[in-house]
Design a protein around this motif. Structure first.
Motif, PDB file in Angstrom:
ATOM      1  N   SER A   1       0.636  -1.137   0.199  1.00  0.00           N
ATOM      2  CA  SER A   1      -0.130  -0.121   0.356  1.00  0.00           C
ATOM      3  C   SER A   1       1.071   0.889  -0.025  1.00  0.00           C
ATOM      4  O   SER A   1       0.524   2.149  -0.328  1.00  0.00           O
ATOM      5  CB  SER A   1      -1.006   0.073   1.474  1.00  0.00           C
ATOM      6  OG  SER A   1      -0.376  -0.098   2.821  1.00  0.00           O
ATOM      7  N   GLN A   2       2.577   0.781   0.406  1.00  0.00           N
ATOM      8  CA  GLN A   2       3.432   2.054   0.017  1.00  0.00           C
ATOM      9  C   GLN A   2       3.853   2.108  -0.770  1.00  0.00           C
ATOM     10  O   GLN A   2       3.732   1.360  -2.015  1.00  0.00           O
ATOM     11  CB  GLN A   2       3.943   2.012   1.340  1.00  0.00           C
ATOM     12  CG  GLN A   2       2.769   1.986   3.088  1.00  0.00           C
ATOM     13  CD  GLN A   2       2.199   3.212   3.240  1.00  0.00           C
ATOM     14  OE1 GLN A   2       2.958   4.784   2.746  1.00  0.00           O
ATOM     15  NE2 GLN A   2       1.492   3.161   3.776  1.00  0.00           N
TER      16      GLN A   2
ATOM     17  N   TYR B   1       5.119   0.709  -4.528  1.00  0.00           N
ATOM     18  CA  TYR B   1       4.292  -0.464  -5.483  1.00  0.00           C
ATOM     19  C   TYR B   1       3.415   0.888  -6.257  1.00  0.00           C
ATOM     20  O   TYR B   1       2.814   1.450  -5.310  1.00  0.00           O
ATOM     21  CB  TYR B   1       3.763  -1.191  -4.431  1.00  0.00           C
ATOM     22  CG  TYR B   1       4.282  -1.962  -3.949  1.00  0.00           C
ATOM     23  CD1 TYR B   1       4.591  -3.627  -4.356  1.00  0.00           C
ATOM     24  CD2 TYR B   1       5.566  -2.487  -2.280  1.00  0.00           C
ATOM     25  CE1 TYR B   1       6.238  -3.805  -3.531  1.00  0.00           C
ATOM     26  CE2 TYR B   1       6.157  -2.595  -1.543  1.00  0.00           C
ATOM     27  CZ  TYR B   1       6.721  -3.663  -2.634  1.00  0.00           C
ATOM     28  OH  TYR B   1       7.611  -4.912  -1.662  1.00  0.00           O
ATOM     29  N   THR B   2       2.865   0.138  -7.146  1.00  0.00           N
ATOM     30  CA  THR B   2       2.157   0.371  -7.908  1.00  0.00           C
ATOM     31  C   THR B   2       0.581   0.065  -7.844  1.00  0.00           C
ATOM     32  O   THR B   2       0.240  -0.980  -6.990  1.00  0.00           O
ATOM     33  CB  THR B   2       2.011   0.048  -9.922  1.00  0.00           C
ATOM     34  OG1 THR B   2       2.249  -1.265  -9.707  1.00  0.00           O
ATOM     35  CG2 THR B   2       3.790   0.931  -9.729  1.00  0.00           C
ATOM     36  N   TYR B   3      -0.109   0.448  -8.368  1.00  0.00           N
ATOM     37  CA  TYR B   3      -1.627  -0.160  -8.433  1.00  0.00           C
ATOM     38  C   TYR B   3      -2.009  -1.340  -9.078  1.00  0.00           C
ATOM     39  O   TYR B   3      -2.851  -2.467  -8.435  1.00  0.00           O
ATOM     40  CB  TYR B   3      -2.959   0.789  -9.234  1.00  0.00           C
ATOM     41  CG  TYR B   3      -4.603   0.522  -9.566  1.00  0.00           C
ATOM     42  CD1 TYR B   3      -4.755   0.627  -7.943  1.00  0.00           C
ATOM     43  CD2 TYR B   3      -4.297  -0.662 -10.474  1.00  0.00           C
ATOM     44  CE1 TYR B   3      -6.344  -0.005  -8.162  1.00  0.00           C
ATOM     45  CE2 TYR B   3      -5.463  -0.685 -10.290  1.00  0.00           C
ATOM     46  CZ  TYR B   3      -6.691  -0.767  -9.510  1.00  0.00           C
ATOM     47  OH  TYR B   3      -7.843  -1.079  -8.940  1.00  0.00           O
ATOM     48  N   LYS B   4      -1.215  -1.431  -9.366  1.00  0.00           N
ATOM     49  CA  LYS B   4      -1.332  -3.354 -10.709  1.00  0.00           C
ATOM     50  C   LYS B   4      -0.408  -3.915  -9.315  1.00  0.00           C
ATOM     51  O   LYS B   4      -0.634  -5.357  -9.501  1.00  0.00           O
ATOM     52  CB  LYS B   4      -0.031  -3.007 -12.006  1.00  0.00           C
ATOM     53  CG  LYS B   4      -0.032  -4.567 -12.600  1.00  0.00           C
ATOM     54  CD  LYS B   4       0.501  -3.991 -13.808  1.00  0.00           C
ATOM     55  CE  LYS B   4       0.319  -6.022 -14.352  1.00  0.00           C
ATOM     56  NZ  LYS B   4       1.213  -5.613 -15.645  1.00  0.00           N
ATOM     57  N   ASP B   5       0.398  -4.225  -8.890  1.00  0.00           N
ATOM     58  CA  ASP B   5       0.939  -4.283  -7.684  1.00  0.00           C
ATOM     59  C   ASP B   5       0.167  -5.280  -6.850  1.00  0.00           C
ATOM     60  O   ASP B   5      -0.294  -5.801  -6.124  1.00  0.00           O
ATOM     61  CB  ASP B   5       2.626  -4.116  -6.840  1.00  0.00           C
ATOM     62  CG  ASP B   5       3.249  -3.726  -8.393  1.00  0.00           C
ATOM     63  OD1 ASP B   5       3.546  -4.159  -9.323  1.00  0.00           O
ATOM     64  OD2 ASP B   5       4.006  -2.977  -8.237  1.00  0.00           O
ATOM     65  N   ARG B   6      -0.968  -3.473  -5.992  1.00  0.00           N
ATOM     66  CA  ARG B   6      -1.341  -4.012  -5.330  1.00  0.00           C
ATOM     67  C   ARG B   6      -2.958  -4.992  -5.850  1.00  0.00           C
ATOM     68  O   ARG B   6      -3.496  -6.161  -4.816  1.00  0.00           O
ATOM     69  CB  ARG B   6      -2.121  -2.633  -4.442  1.00  0.00           C
ATOM     70  CG  ARG B   6      -1.130  -1.362  -3.827  1.00  0.00           C
ATOM     71  CD  ARG B   6      -2.070  -0.187  -3.851  1.00  0.00           C
ATOM     72  NE  ARG B   6      -2.048   0.419  -4.327  1.00  0.00           N
ATOM     73  CZ  ARG B   6      -2.042   1.633  -4.855  1.00  0.00           C
ATOM     74  NH1 ARG B   6      -0.297   1.360  -4.367  1.00  0.00           N
ATOM     75  NH2 ARG B   6      -2.019   2.279  -5.920  1.00  0.00           N
ATOM     76  N   MET B   7      -3.008  -4.957  -6.657  1.00  0.00           N
ATOM     77  CA  MET B   7      -3.978  -5.845  -7.477  1.00  0.00           C
ATOM     78  C   MET B   7      -3.528  -7.057  -7.745  1.00  0.00           C
ATOM     79  O   MET B   7      -4.310  -8.180  -7.526  1.00  0.00           O
ATOM     80  CB  MET B   7      -4.566  -5.223  -8.623  1.00  0.00           C
ATOM     81  CG  MET B   7      -5.198  -3.905  -8.533  1.00  0.00           C
ATOM     82  SD  MET B   7      -7.320  -3.652  -7.477  1.00  0.00           S
ATOM     83  CE  MET B   7      -8.186  -5.077  -8.595  1.00  0.00           C
TER      84      MET B   7
ATOM     85  N   LYS C   1      -4.061  -8.698  -4.316  1.00  0.00           N
ATOM     86  CA  LYS C   1      -5.569  -8.208  -3.290  1.00  0.00           C
ATOM     87  C   LYS C   1      -5.620  -9.716  -4.499  1.00  0.00           C
ATOM     88  O   LYS C   1      -6.822 -11.052  -3.345  1.00  0.00           O
ATOM     89  CB  LYS C   1      -5.882  -7.938  -3.584  1.00  0.00           C
ATOM     90  CG  LYS C   1      -5.667  -6.999  -2.753  1.00  0.00           C
ATOM     91  CD  LYS C   1      -6.371  -4.825  -2.653  1.00  0.00           C
ATOM     92  CE  LYS C   1      -6.272  -3.806  -1.651  1.00  0.00           C
ATOM     93  NZ  LYS C   1      -6.606  -2.884  -1.709  1.00  0.00           N
TER      94      LYS C   1
END
Length: 349
Positions: free
Chosen positions: A228-229, A232-238, A241
């Motif tokens: 979340s920090q 890391y990109t939005y793609k990594d978070r998705m 998850k």
């Protein structure tokens, strides 16, 4: 006057009275149901043959009616959930896991994962489609030469052996097992094999995803707070998850559906359906009190029960009819059944 005639006369009077009394207060669409519920409760006072079973069935009748209505109307919702959840797992497997497999696994493991994964997916899709689209089988309403064991009190037609009435489908079903809301269809003589195969291969597919994605899940779970920090990109978070979502879903389904599949496998081994399991248990207890042993007349032996269920007539059928998609018809027509009190090899292979 005969006692039964007097009881029937009082019930008819109550029904007419309930209908007249409810016209002014209840909407027209609900009048019939309200009158029916009132009739049930009033019948408890006028029936001289009332016992605990009659009272229980009468009190629970509105509950049964509500369950049938909800199941009938929400059948398509359950089907949509199955398609949506399965599609989400397949999407994650293709979008997130397949590129990882192609870049990190050895050629041998890569070929195995691709072949097994696609074979499992084809078996799931094929058997689910056939289970939902294949009619379970219905008794003939015109033929009179078919042997029957009783008359359905709701359909008012002869009932062949192993057939039962489905309150949701509003008709009798040949060799009925149960009404499955996840199929929006009854499980009966002509689609029982498709239902079991779907449960089996979906369980294997969920176990495959759960076991093969275990290490990815552990890594994603341990780093979920860090992603979340930045950087890391939005793609990594998705990605993380999605891995967690897939592992939790497939692990949960593999446990729940696996238990259901084992239960149906036990029933198939005994030559029973879910309904017949309860009937045979009661019959076995009744005969045990008399010092007699009950034997299921539709059981041909453990191995033969599986052969009959899958339609295996020779050794090659274990591959072409069990491990590969096959639309062959089941053994028999569902109207008449061969009874073998002794275990014999019906289909030698």
């Amino acid at each position: 006057m005969h006692p039964c005639s007097s009881v029937l006369h009082l019930l008819l009077r109550c029904m007419r009275g309930c209908c007249r009394h409810s016209r002014s207060r209840v909407p027209r669409r609900l009048r019939r149901h309200v009158s029916y519920i009132r009739l049930i409760f009033k019948s408890l006072y006028f029936n001289s043959l009332t016992n605990s079973d009659v009272v229980t069935d009468s009190v629970l009748e509105p509950v049964f009616w509500m369950v049938e209505v909800v199941t009938r109307w929400f059948g398509m919702v359950f089907v949509f959930l199955v398609v949506a959840l399965t599609s989400s797992v397949v999407f994650i497997a293709y979008y997130c896991l397949l590129p990882l497999v192609l870049h990190t696994y050895s050629p041998g493991w890569m070929i195995w994962h691709i072949c097994y994964g696609h074979w499992n997916l084809v078996m799931i899709v094929f058997h689910y489609y056939k289970a939902t689209q294949t009619p379970p089988g219905y008794p003939s309403k015109t033929k009179t030469d078919v042997p029957f064991v009783s008359v359905c009190k709701k359909c008012i037609i002869p009932k062949p052996a192993r057939s039962h009435h489905c309150g949701i489908c509003k008709t009798c079903i040949l060799k009925m097992d149960h009404h499955c809301p996840w199929l929006n269809n009854c499980v009966g003589h002509f689609n029982h094999r498709y239902f079991f195969s779907f449960c089996l291969f979906l369980t294997l597919g969920c176990m495959y995803c759960s076991v093969s994605g275990r290490h990815l899940f552990i890594d994603a779970y341990n780093t979920i707070d860090e992603v979340s920090q930045p950087p890391y990109t939005y793609k990594d978070r998705m990605f993380y998850k999605s891995v967690i979502y897939m592992w939790v879903l497939t692990s949960t389904v593999s446990v729940a559906l696996g238990a259901l599949t084992l239960w149906h496998a036990l029933l198939i081994t005994r030559g029973e359906t879910s309904i017949e399991r309860h009937i045979n248990s009661k019959e076995a207890k009744r005969l045990a009190k008399r010092g007699r042993v009950y034997r299921n007349p539709f059981s041909y032996g453990k191995l033969n029960n599986w052969k009959v269920f899958f339609g295996v007539e020779k050794r090659s059928h274990w591959l072409t009819r069990v491990l590969l998609p096959s639309g062959h018809a089941p053994y028999g027509d569902g109207l008449t059944w061969d009874i073998y009190p002794l275990k014999k090899d019906m289909m030698p292979v």
